[in-house]
Design a protein around this motif. Structure first.
Motif, PDB file in Angstrom:
ATOM      1  N   ASP A  80      36.328 -22.472 -12.796  1.00 59.23           N
ATOM      2  CA  ASP A  80      36.864 -21.324 -12.069  1.00 59.23           C
ATOM      3  C   ASP A  80      38.389 -21.397 -12.007  1.00 59.23           C
ATOM      4  OD1 ASP A  80      37.532 -23.150 -10.086  1.00 59.23           O
ATOM      5  OD2 ASP A  80      36.218 -22.297  -8.552  1.00 59.23           O
ATOM      6  N   GLY A  81      39.012 -20.557 -11.205  1.00 58.13           N
ATOM      7  CA  GLY A  81      40.457 -20.479 -11.158  1.00 58.13           C
ATOM      8  C   GLY A  81      41.139 -21.652 -10.506  1.00 58.13           C
ATOM      9  N   GLU A  82      40.355 -22.612 -10.019  1.00 60.26           N
ATOM     10  CA  GLU A  82      40.916 -23.827  -9.430  1.00 60.26           C
ATOM     11  C   GLU A  82      40.523 -25.081 -10.200  1.00 60.26           C
ATOM     12  OE1 GLU A  82      41.214 -23.226  -4.786  1.00 60.26           O
ATOM     13  OE2 GLU A  82      39.175 -22.801  -5.452  1.00 60.26           O
ATOM     14  N   GLY A  83      39.756 -24.893 -11.275  1.00 61.18           N
ATOM     15  CA  GLY A  83      39.321 -26.034 -12.074  1.00 61.18           C
ATOM     16  C   GLY A  83      37.997 -26.624 -11.649  1.00 61.18           C
ATOM     17  N   VAL A  84      37.297 -25.935 -10.752  1.00 60.39           N
ATOM     18  CA  VAL A  84      35.979 -26.387 -10.311  1.00 60.39           C
ATOM     19  C   VAL A  84      34.929 -25.930 -11.318  1.00 60.39           C
ATOM     20  CG1 VAL A  84      34.234 -26.207  -8.484  1.00 60.39           C
ATOM     21  CG2 VAL A  84      36.669 -26.298  -7.885  1.00 60.39           C
ATOM     22  N   PRO A  85      33.979 -26.783 -11.690  1.00 61.50           N
ATOM     23  CA  PRO A  85      32.947 -26.366 -12.638  1.00 61.50           C
ATOM     24  C   PRO A  85      32.162 -25.154 -12.131  1.00 61.50           C
ATOM     25  CG  PRO A  85      32.868 -28.743 -12.315  1.00 61.50           C
ATOM     26  CD  PRO A  85      33.818 -28.201 -11.292  1.00 61.50           C
ATOM     27  N   VAL A  86      31.973 -24.184 -12.998  1.00 59.98           N
ATOM     28  CA  VAL A  86      31.166 -23.014 -12.653  1.00 59.98           C
ATOM     29  C   VAL A  86      29.702 -23.416 -12.663  1.00 59.98           C
ATOM     30  CG1 VAL A  86      30.485 -20.725 -13.457  1.00 59.98           C
ATOM     31  CG2 VAL A  86      32.883 -21.382 -13.472  1.00 59.98           C
ATOM     32  N   GLN A  87      28.916 -22.803 -11.795  1.00 57.58           N
ATOM     33  CA  GLN A  87      27.532 -23.216 -11.589  1.00 57.58           C
ATOM     34  C   GLN A  87      26.584 -22.017 -11.548  1.00 57.58           C
ATOM     35  OE1 GLN A  87      27.437 -25.536  -7.898  1.00 57.58           O
ATOM     36  NE2 GLN A  87      29.607 -25.993  -8.193  1.00 57.58           N
ATOM     37  N   LYS A  88      25.305 -22.346 -11.459  1.00 64.18           N
ATOM     38  CA  LYS A  88      24.270 -21.370 -11.152  1.00 64.18           C
ATOM     39  C   LYS A  88      23.816 -21.622  -9.723  1.00 64.18           C
ATOM     40  CE  LYS A  88      19.612 -19.794 -12.465  1.00 64.18           C
ATOM     41  NZ  LYS A  88      18.480 -19.971 -13.409  1.00 64.18           N
ATOM     42  N   LYS A  89      23.891 -20.585  -8.872  1.00 62.25           N
ATOM     43  CA  LYS A  89      23.536 -20.731  -7.470  1.00 62.25           C
ATOM     44  C   LYS A  89      22.504 -19.695  -7.054  1.00 62.25           C
ATOM     45  CE  LYS A  89      27.490 -20.027  -7.742  1.00 62.25           C
ATOM     46  NZ  LYS A  89      28.398 -19.824  -8.906  1.00 62.25           N
ATOM     47  N   ALA A  90      21.501 -20.114  -6.331  1.00 59.30           N
ATOM     48  CA  ALA A  90      20.526 -19.189  -5.746  1.00 59.30           C
ATOM     49  C   ALA A  90      21.040 -18.801  -4.363  1.00 59.30           C
ATOM     50  CB  ALA A  90      19.163 -19.851  -5.640  1.00 59.30           C
ATOM     51  N   LEU A  91      21.444 -17.550  -4.200  1.00 55.23           N
ATOM     52  CA  LEU A  91      21.954 -17.080  -2.914  1.00 55.23           C
ATOM     53  C   LEU A  91      20.841 -16.577  -2.022  1.00 55.23           C
ATOM     54  CD1 LEU A  91      25.130 -15.194  -4.175  1.00 55.23           C
ATOM     55  CD2 LEU A  91      24.984 -17.481  -3.193  1.00 55.23           C
ATOM     56  N   VAL A  92      19.832 -15.979  -2.641  1.00 54.20           N
ATOM     57  CA  VAL A  92      18.656 -15.501  -1.907  1.00 54.20           C
ATOM     58  C   VAL A  92      17.415 -15.941  -2.669  1.00 54.20           C
ATOM     59  CG1 VAL A  92      17.373 -13.481  -1.107  1.00 54.20           C
ATOM     60  CG2 VAL A  92      19.872 -13.503  -0.945  1.00 54.20           C
ATOM     61  N   GLU A  93      16.506 -16.610  -1.976  1.00 53.58           N
ATOM     62  CA  GLU A  93      15.241 -17.035  -2.571  1.00 53.58           C
ATOM     63  C   GLU A  93      14.083 -16.478  -1.746  1.00 53.58           C
ATOM     64  OE1 GLU A  93      15.139 -21.276  -2.844  1.00 53.58           O
ATOM     65  OE2 GLU A  93      16.191 -21.325  -4.759  1.00 53.58           O
ATOM     66  N   LYS A  94      13.256 -15.673  -2.396  1.00 54.30           N
ATOM     67  CA  LYS A  94      12.124 -15.042  -1.730  1.00 54.30           C
ATOM     68  C   LYS A  94      12.535 -14.391  -0.416  1.00 54.30           C
ATOM     69  CE  LYS A  94       8.639 -18.021  -3.860  1.00 54.30           C
ATOM     70  NZ  LYS A  94       7.520 -18.958  -3.659  1.00 54.30           N
ATOM     71  N   GLY A  95      13.690 -13.719  -0.490  1.00 52.78           N
ATOM     72  CA  GLY A  95      14.179 -12.957   0.656  1.00 52.78           C
ATOM     73  C   GLY A  95      15.006 -13.741   1.646  1.00 52.78           C
ATOM     74  N   VAL A  96      15.089 -15.054   1.499  1.00 56.32           N
ATOM     75  CA  VAL A  96      15.796 -15.908   2.462  1.00 56.32           C
ATOM     76  C   VAL A  96      17.215 -16.193   1.971  1.00 56.32           C
ATOM     77  CG1 VAL A  96      15.825 -18.155   3.623  1.00 56.32           C
ATOM     78  CG2 VAL A  96      13.648 -16.972   3.241  1.00 56.32           C
ATOM     79  N   LEU A  97      18.196 -15.974   2.842  1.00 57.41           N
ATOM     80  CA  LEU A  97      19.582 -16.274   2.501  1.00 57.41           C
ATOM     81  C   LEU A  97      19.784 -17.782   2.454  1.00 57.41           C
ATOM     82  CD1 LEU A  97      22.523 -15.294   2.055  1.00 57.41           C
ATOM     83  CD2 LEU A  97      22.828 -15.442   4.545  1.00 57.41           C
ATOM     84  N   LYS A  98      20.180 -18.285   1.277  1.00 56.35           N
ATOM     85  CA  LYS A  98      20.295 -19.734   1.087  1.00 56.35           C
ATOM     86  C   LYS A  98      21.717 -20.254   1.259  1.00 56.35           C
ATOM     87  CE  LYS A  98      17.107 -21.684   0.148  1.00 56.35           C
ATOM     88  NZ  LYS A  98      16.002 -22.184   0.993  1.00 56.35           N
ATOM     89  N   GLY A  99      22.717 -19.401   1.096  1.00 58.08           N
ATOM     90  CA  GLY A  99      24.074 -19.901   1.224  1.00 58.08           C
ATOM     91  C   GLY A  99      25.113 -18.882   0.816  1.00 58.08           C
ATOM     92  N   TYR A 100      26.375 -19.342   0.774  1.00 55.90           N
ATOM     93  CA  TYR A 100      27.504 -18.475   0.482  1.00 55.90           C
ATOM     94  C   TYR A 100      28.266 -18.992  -0.743  1.00 55.90           C
ATOM     95  CZ  TYR A 100      26.539 -17.309   5.374  1.00 55.90           C
ATOM     96  OH  TYR A 100      25.923 -16.957   6.550  1.00 55.90           O
ATOM     97  N   LEU A 101      29.180 -18.172  -1.227  1.00 55.03           N
ATOM     98  CA  LEU A 101      30.039 -18.544  -2.350  1.00 55.03           C
ATOM     99  C   LEU A 101      31.368 -19.071  -1.815  1.00 55.03           C
ATOM    100  CD1 LEU A 101      29.415 -15.401  -4.594  1.00 55.03           C
ATOM    101  CD2 LEU A 101      28.277 -17.628  -4.746  1.00 55.03           C
ATOM    102  N   HIS A 102      31.900 -20.123  -2.469  1.00 57.60           N
ATOM    103  CA  HIS A 102      33.099 -20.790  -1.959  1.00 57.60           C
ATOM    104  C   HIS A 102      34.196 -20.958  -2.997  1.00 57.60           C
ATOM    105  CE1 HIS A 102      31.544 -22.142   1.963  1.00 57.60           C
ATOM    106  NE2 HIS A 102      30.397 -22.398   1.356  1.00 57.60           N
ATOM    107  N   ASN A 103      35.439 -20.958  -2.513  1.00 54.57           N
ATOM    108  CA  ASN A 103      36.524 -21.582  -3.247  1.00 54.57           C
ATOM    109  C   ASN A 103      36.806 -22.911  -2.550  1.00 54.57           C
ATOM    110  OD1 ASN A 103      37.994 -20.907  -0.932  1.00 54.57           O
ATOM    111  ND2 ASN A 103      39.294 -19.399  -1.951  1.00 54.57           N
ATOM    112  N   ALA A 104      37.846 -23.623  -2.985  1.00 52.64           N
ATOM    113  CA  ALA A 104      38.092 -24.960  -2.432  1.00 52.64           C
ATOM    114  C   ALA A 104      38.406 -24.910  -0.937  1.00 52.64           C
ATOM    115  CB  ALA A 104      39.248 -25.626  -3.183  1.00 52.64           C
ATOM    116  N   TYR A 105      39.165 -23.904  -0.518  1.00 55.04           N
ATOM    117  CA  TYR A 105      39.557 -23.793   0.892  1.00 55.04           C
ATOM    118  C   TYR A 105      38.350 -23.557   1.799  1.00 55.04           C
ATOM    119  CZ  TYR A 105      41.713 -22.063   5.172  1.00 55.04           C
ATOM    120  OH  TYR A 105      42.060 -21.879   6.496  1.00 55.04           O
ATOM    121  N   THR A 106      37.524 -22.555   1.448  1.00 57.43           N
ATOM    122  CA  THR A 106      36.394 -22.220   2.322  1.00 57.43           C
ATOM    123  C   THR A 106      35.347 -23.328   2.344  1.00 57.43           C
ATOM    124  OG1 THR A 106      35.193 -21.031   0.570  1.00 57.43           O
ATOM    125  CG2 THR A 106      36.744 -19.752   1.921  1.00 57.43           C
ATOM    126  N   ALA A 107      35.162 -23.999   1.204  1.00 60.08           N
ATOM    127  CA  ALA A 107      34.195 -25.103   1.165  1.00 60.08           C
ATOM    128  C   ALA A 107      34.618 -26.222   2.112  1.00 60.08           C
ATOM    129  CB  ALA A 107      34.060 -25.630  -0.259  1.00 60.08           C
TER     130      ALA A 107
END
Length: 445
Positions: free
Chosen positions: A291-318
């Motif tokens: 990404d724009g900070e040099g962090v490896p890009v990934q595959k993330k499940a944000l919603v699984e079977k209707g359940v919110l699993k998490g949020y998207l981050h940059n280095a600051y928010t993480a």
């Protein structure tokens, strides 16, 4: 010009002048945009750009500066302004740049053909787009816009945390807007597609989809207000998902601007809904190695079977939320700093074909276009938009419909989904299949 050498020198100079941490981002881009009208080139733009952005941290203050001028004086000024900016910014203990990791995954984002194909061939491709649309049906009388874009971008990213990365990617896109006329009536429709590989940009599909949408709407009728099952076409479903993108951003969560704030682990959507952000799909425009900070890009499940699993981050928010990095520090280029953004965000395919979705409805609506989605409130989720589509009766398309409106709340809409189509299609970085909503209020005449 040796951009890598320049980046190394700027990084060393920034650290030598007193920065606690430093990051150098160099980007080169070259692109061509072509628009055709009546078989002739109506607009042609060719552009080259290069620039360098520097982020610094001094006493936990974050500074930034950029320039497009690579002469010695400008580069010295760039460093000085970045350090000065950091010194004049309030201290924040969560400021910091990520470190190098060995988790990078190779992803195919470059097609050399995008750069090697001649300008004449690219013009012919734009011309073919218009020809195919006009030839789809004799009732296609006008093409308002037929355009193609091609670009190649190179990125160098270096930081004081041992990050030394490079990648090169290509991008192609096509868009068209057509008008169909019959018996004094006119209907307008569009389509758009993008891909990183030249031969995977399906000009024929774009032209024919736009033509079909316009022609099929001829003879549209008004209907009375009703509450019926509704199918959202893939493009409309993608627009609704687009309204949700800000809600998945950890930055929006921290600023109390997300309708998904404090809802992690809750079932907010239909159990049929899985939402993925995957930047590792070969050929997709949102894909990248880092990404724009040099962090490896990934595959993330944000919603699984209707359940919110998490949020998207940059280095600051993480760091601030004490959560793992997700590789979503997205930059618009060297002129800005990384914000939280999506890579390739999509709703996973279901098992029903569009024909099966339609045949399952005795009486309802198939909505193929929503107007004014930009007015939907991304914080509350409330929306009220105009729409067009087709009335369904006895499991078949009965007739086209115009001048209707749909309103409600996005979370409630996604919770009412009772079937998911198998026709996933991306529009840029966002994709969705057709979705069947159990019941939705339609405002008509």
């Amino acid at each position: 010009m040796d951009y890598k050498k320049i980046a190394v020198e700027i990084l060393d100079k920034t650290m030598a002048k007193g920065a606690d941490e430093a990051e150098v981002y160099v980007q080169l881009s070259e692109g061509t945009s072509i628009e055709i009208k009546d078989g002739e080139v109506d607009s042609f733009e060719g552009a080259k750009e290069h620039g360098i952005g520097v982020r610094t941290i001094k006493d936990k203050g974050l500074g930034f500066s950029y320039t497009t001028d690579f002469d010695k004086d400008s580069l010295n000024k760039l460093v000085d302004e970045a350090i000065k900016s950091a010194s004049n910014t309030y201290s924040d203990s969560f400021n910091g740049f990520p470190s190098l990791t060995n988790k990078y995954v190779d992803v195919k984002i470059l097609d050399d053909k995008v750069a090697s194909v001649s300008i004449n061939d690219k013009i012919e491709r734009a011309r073919l787009l218009e020809e195919l649309a006009k030839g789809y049906d004799k009732r296609i009388t006008k093409v308002r816009k037929a355009s193609v874009d091609f670009s190649v971008t190179e990125t160098f990213l270096l930081s004081s945390h041992n990050i030394d990365l490079y990648q090169k990617g290509s991008n192609c896109s096509a868009s068209i807007m057509v008008v169909a006329e019959d018996k004094g009536e006119a209907q307008m429709a569009w389509d758009y597609a993008s891909h990183r590989f030249y031969d995977n940009l399906n000009i024929k599909e774009v032209a024919e989809t736009a033509g079909k949408r316009a022609v099929d709407l001829l003879g549209a009728q008004k209907i009375s207000s009703c509450k019926v099952p509704v199918i959202l076409a893939d493009n409309v479903a993608s627009e609704f998902l687009g309204v949700l993108t800000g809600g998945f951003s950890a930055d929006s969560v921290l600023k109390n601007k997300s309708l998904l704030k404090d809802k992690k682990g809750e079932k907010l959507f239909s159990e049929l809904i899985n939402i993925i952000d995957d930047g590792l799909i070969d050929g997709m425009v949102g894909s990248s190695v880092f990404d724009g900070e040099g962090v490896p890009v990934q595959k993330k499940a944000l919603v699984e079977k209707g359940v919110l699993k998490g949020y998207l981050h940059n280095a600051y928010t993480a760091k601030r939320m004490k959560e793992p990095l997700t590789g979503n520090g997205i930059r618009g280029g060297f002129k800005g700093t990384p914000n939280v953004g999506i890579t390739n965000l999509f709703i996973e395919n279901g098992s029903k074909s569009l024909d099966e979705l339609i045949s399952s409805i005795d009486e309802g609506m198939y909505i193929t276009e929503a107007m004014g989605m930009h007015t939907a409130n991304p914080i509350s989720g409330d929306f009220s938009v105009g729409a067009v589509g087709f009335y369904i009766k006895n499991g078949k398309i009965a007739y086209p419909v115009r001048e209707i409106a749909i309103a409600g709340n996005i979370l409630e809409l996604f919770n009412k989904i009772d079937a998911v189509g198998s026709d996933l299609r991306f529009y840029g970085k966002i994709g969705a299949p057709s979705l069947r909503i159990k019941e939705l209020s339609i405002s008509g005449k």
